[in-house]
Every structure is written in C-alpha cells, then in structure tokens.
Design an enzyme around this catalytic site. Structure first.
Site, PDB file in Angstrom:
ATOM      1  N   LYS A 150     -41.869  48.765  29.485  1.00  0.00           N
ATOM      2  CA  LYS A 150     -40.566  48.987  30.241  1.00  0.00           C
ATOM      3  C   LYS A 150     -40.507  50.264  30.986  1.00  0.00           C
ATOM      4  O   LYS A 150     -41.340  51.355  30.700  1.00  0.00           O
ATOM      5  CB  LYS A 150     -39.610  49.146  29.113  1.00  0.00           C
ATOM      6  CG  LYS A 150     -38.142  48.567  29.667  1.00  0.00           C
ATOM      7  CD  LYS A 150     -38.115  46.995  29.630  1.00  0.00           C
ATOM      8  CE  LYS A 150     -36.844  46.351  29.513  1.00  0.00           C
ATOM      9  NZ  LYS A 150     -36.669  45.177  29.130  1.00  0.00           N
TER      10      LYS A 150
HETATM   11  N1  GLU Z   1     -36.490  42.518  31.757  1.00  0.00           N
HETATM   12  C1  GLU Z   1     -36.538  41.027  31.081  1.00  0.00           C
HETATM   13  C2  GLU Z   1     -36.683  41.226  29.550  1.00  0.00           C
HETATM   14  O1  GLU Z   1     -36.124  42.225  29.031  1.00  0.00           O
HETATM   15  C3  GLU Z   1     -37.622  40.260  31.547  1.00  0.00           C
HETATM   16  C4  GLU Z   1     -38.892  41.095  31.700  1.00  0.00           C
HETATM   17  C5  GLU Z   1     -40.248  40.417  32.420  1.00  0.00           C
HETATM   18  O2  GLU Z   1     -39.948  39.183  33.049  1.00  0.00           O
HETATM   19  O3  GLU Z   1     -41.172  40.682  32.530  1.00  0.00           O
HETATM   20  O4  GLU Z   1     -37.053  40.276  29.091  1.00  0.00           O
END
Ligand code: GLU
Length: 433
Positions: free
Chosen positions: A122
């Site tokens: 993240k």
């Molecule tokens: N931000 C989304 C999550 O927390 C999607 C992450 C992604 O598709 O890599 O799952």
C-alpha cells in the site's frame, strides 16, 4: 527566477497520529489472535509482522501557480512470498507510514484468502487531491512514479486505485512508467478501458460486496429481498454496492458520504442517487438529491436498526465507543479496517456477525488480478466473463471461510485470517531463506 517558498510537508495532527497507531496496533491485534491459534513459531511470526520494505521520499513540485510545495510519497511492501506486491495508492493529507504498514498487511491476507498470486502493499501521497488542480495532480503522480519506478513493475509491485485515486491517476502512472520502460500496461491496474483497463473493474469492489452480502445473508437466515440495508460511504465502493444490492431486491434505507446521509424507511431511490453522483466526486449533498428522505449523520447511520450494515468509507468507524449501540444483525466490512479490535470483540459478544474486509472488499483486487492477466495476454475479456470469474473466485473463498468457521467454531474474521496466514506461511517455508 521565481522565488520559491518551501513550506513544511503537512504533518498528521497528534490526534491523527494516535488514531494511526491504534490502527496498527489493532491490526496486529487480529493478527496476534490468529497467529497464536495457529501456533506459528516466533521467527515466522516476526517475519509476517514486519514489512519486506518501506520507503518514504520527497516529492517537491512546482504548482501551476508557480509555488513549490513539498509532499511525501510512501510505499510499504509487506510480503511477496505468493507473488508480486499488490495494493492501492491513497492520496490523503493525513497518511503516514504506520497507516500504510497496517493497510499493506491487510492486502497480503486479502490476496492470500482469495487465492490470487500476489503479495501485499500500500502507498500514496500525503496530499489533499480535492485542493489540487488536475495539472498539479498529474505532475505529482508522474513525479511519484519516477521516484518509485525502480520498486514497481508488472513482476515487482503493481499499484491500483484506493482512497483519493482512480482511473486517471493510474493512466498517469502507466504513462510515467512506460516512458522509461516501454509500453507496460500491466504495471498498474484500475486503468481506463482505453488504456488496457478491464471491463468490470470500476464496479468490482461494490459488486463483490453485494455477492458476499447475499451469501452471508442466506447463511444468517436473512431474506435479502425483505432486508433493510444501511451503507456508510457513497464513493467508489458504496455506490456500486448500493446499486448491486438494490438490483438483488434489498431495500437500501440509508446511505451517506462525508457531507452526511439520507434515510427513508421505505427505501431510497438508488438509481436516482447513483445517477446524481460519481466514483470520484465525494462532495455531492445527498439530501439535495433525495429531497423526500430524512437527513441523518454518519454516526446515526451506524446505529440504525437495519438487517445489514455496510461501512464502506473509512477505518475505525465502529469501535469500543459505539459497538454497543449497533443494532444491525450483520455487518459487511466494505472499507478496509472499519471495525477496531475492541469494537470487534464487543460485536462478537453481542453475536453480531461480521464479514471481514479481506473477503468483503476483495472484489477490487480480484478484478485487478484479472486485468493484469488480460494485459499480459494482450487480450480483452467480455464483462460477462470477468464477472463470472469474480463470482467464482469470491465464492470459493467464501465457502472455504465458512467451512473453517464451522469446523473451528470461530468468527468469520478468524477463519479468513487462519486460511490466509497458513497459505503465506506455506509459501514462505517452501521458498526457504
Ligand atoms: N485498493 C483496493 C483494496 O484495498 C484494491 C487494490 C488493488 O486492486 O490492488 O483492496
């Protein structure tokens, strides 16, 4: 030469820091219980808790008005034992390393639970996207990509949208990365269709929430066609969840966004609210759209007497202060970490079922995976095929979680974590050190 002013980067307030620390502690709280139950040895426990790598870097940009402003970029790569790092980019003024550390770990468990070949990551920028011009956001995003370029890539780390980012930011990342490395659509997911995005990705998280909600309702003895639902958050996740659930016959009695919420005992007109809003625009006054509905606050929404409550906005909204007041029969965590460790304990005591975030909102990363596969094949699938694969992937994870919860008489969250941790541990051991 323009005289440059270099203000200090925006620092999270003390209250926010405390919040973030709580977030991190809580995440390890859930993790601790699961690790203890699995009797994972101390060395592997330490490995699973600590991120593989984390980076924070300066992002000075000259704004459209000539001023230079300093932001910071972050990326936490938590675990890559099952595949390249995967996870969203969050643009928000209060983000910091602790915040991303907790969320990167959630991504590891999420990918493992739905059994897609990715690890967890993240990152993002400590900026308020709504106060930046489109041009400034483009410059900032491309600078971020340039500075992070050596750490991302289709086989290293694949960013995606999260809070404050969307298709447009993903397009800029694709452009920034491809400039250096040649056309690389699979470096990022959640792209616009014209640039190799997948059909069904925009609505995937909300669609996944509605699928999992319908299975959990059936399991809990709630008839979805007669069920009342309250949804906190009407952005990228909440508005699609509301649309899909109302199409399945559920009555959505309340929805909200940062400006507040609306309530109607007979059910809101979801197609009307959907048409009046968009995934990126969070500032629509919902009460100006649903004029016949009553206004209510975000806190009031969480305490409504409904069958199903869906927190689809920010973290920590259900906690030790309000968990006793929740009146829903079931909660589906569409946001990441919307319930604190203490809040969750209260809900378990009160026998309120919680479908955990790592399953409930995994539809987004699942279709991200399908987008990545299509990009690697230089081929595009129909929306029907994508949705079928999304359904099948989530269904398998749901059934595995349900079986484990029954066998071990544990909560859905514990069952989901046990499955995910076991898979990551096994991959770690198999790779060796
Ligand atoms: N931000 C989304 C999550 O927390 C999607 C992450 C992604 O598709 O890599 O799952």
């Amino acid at each position: 030469m323009t005289t440059a002013t270099l203000p200090q980067p925006s620092q999270p307030s003390t209250a926010n820091r405390r919040e973030r620390r709580k977030l991190d502690e809580r995440c390890s709280g859930f993790l601790d219980c699961a690790l203890q139950r699995l009797q994972v040895n101390d060395e592997i426990q330490a490995l699973l808790r600590s991120p593989f790598r984390e980076i924070k870097f300066e992002l000075p940009i000259r704004m459209g008005d000539g001023q230079i402003r300093l932001f910071h970029g972050f990326r936490v790569q938590h675990d890559k034992s099952r595949g390249p790092f995967k996870g969203g980019l969050r643009y928000h003024p209060d983000v910091d390393m602790e915040h991303f550390r907790a969320l990167a770990s959630v991504m590891t468990w999420k990918c493992a639970l739905v059994d897609i070949p990715f690890g967890g990551a993240k990152g993002g920028i400590n900026c308020d996207p709504s106060s930046l011009s489109r041009q400034d956001r483009e410059v900032l995003t491309k600078r971020f990509t340039e500075r992070l370029g050596h750490m991302i890539g289709p086989d290293r780390d694949i960013p995606a949208p999260d809070m404050g980012t969307g298709q447009r930011e993903m397009a800029w990342i694709l452009e920034g990365y491809s400039e250096e490395n040649g056309y690389t659509p699979d470096v990022v997911t959640g792209k616009p269709i014209q640039l190799g995005g997948s059909y069904g990705r925009q609505e995937a998280t909300g669609r996944g929430v509605s699928l999992v909600t319908s299975w959990a309702a059936e399991e809990t003895g709630i008839d979805l066609k007669k069920a009342t639902v309250a949804i906190q958050g009407f952005g990228k996740v909440g508005r699609h969840a509301a649309k899909c659930l109302s199409e399945k016959g559920a009555t959505i009695v309340a929805v909200s966004n940062v400006k507040g919420g609306v309530y109607s005992a007979d059910g809101l007109d979801i197609p009307e609210l959907f048409a009046a809003t968009s995934d990126s625009e969070k500032l629509t006054d919902l009460s100006a759209v649903a004029t016949s509905a009553d206004k209510l606050s975000n806190n009031e929404l969480l305490e409504l007497k409904v069958d199903i409550l869906i927190p689809a906005a920010v973290s920590d909204v259900i906690n030790e202060d309000n968990a006793d007041h929740v009146q829903a029969d079931m909660i589906v965590e569409a946001a990441n970490l919307p319930i604190t460790f203490d809040g969750a304990a209260i809900l378990t005591d009160r026998r309120i079922r919680v479908v955990p975030d790592i399953l409930a909102n995994a539809g987004g990363v699942t279709v991200s995976y399908l987008e990545w596969v299509q990009n690697r094949q230089r081929y595009r699938w129909s929306e029907k095929k994508v949705n079928r694969k999304l359904n099948d992937t989530l269904r398998r994870a749901w059934q595995a979680m349900l079986r484990r919860a029954d066998e071990e008489e544990v909560t859905f969250r514990m069952a989901a974590l046990l499955i995910a941790i076991e898979r990551v541990c096994e991959a770690t051991e198999l790779r060796g050190f």
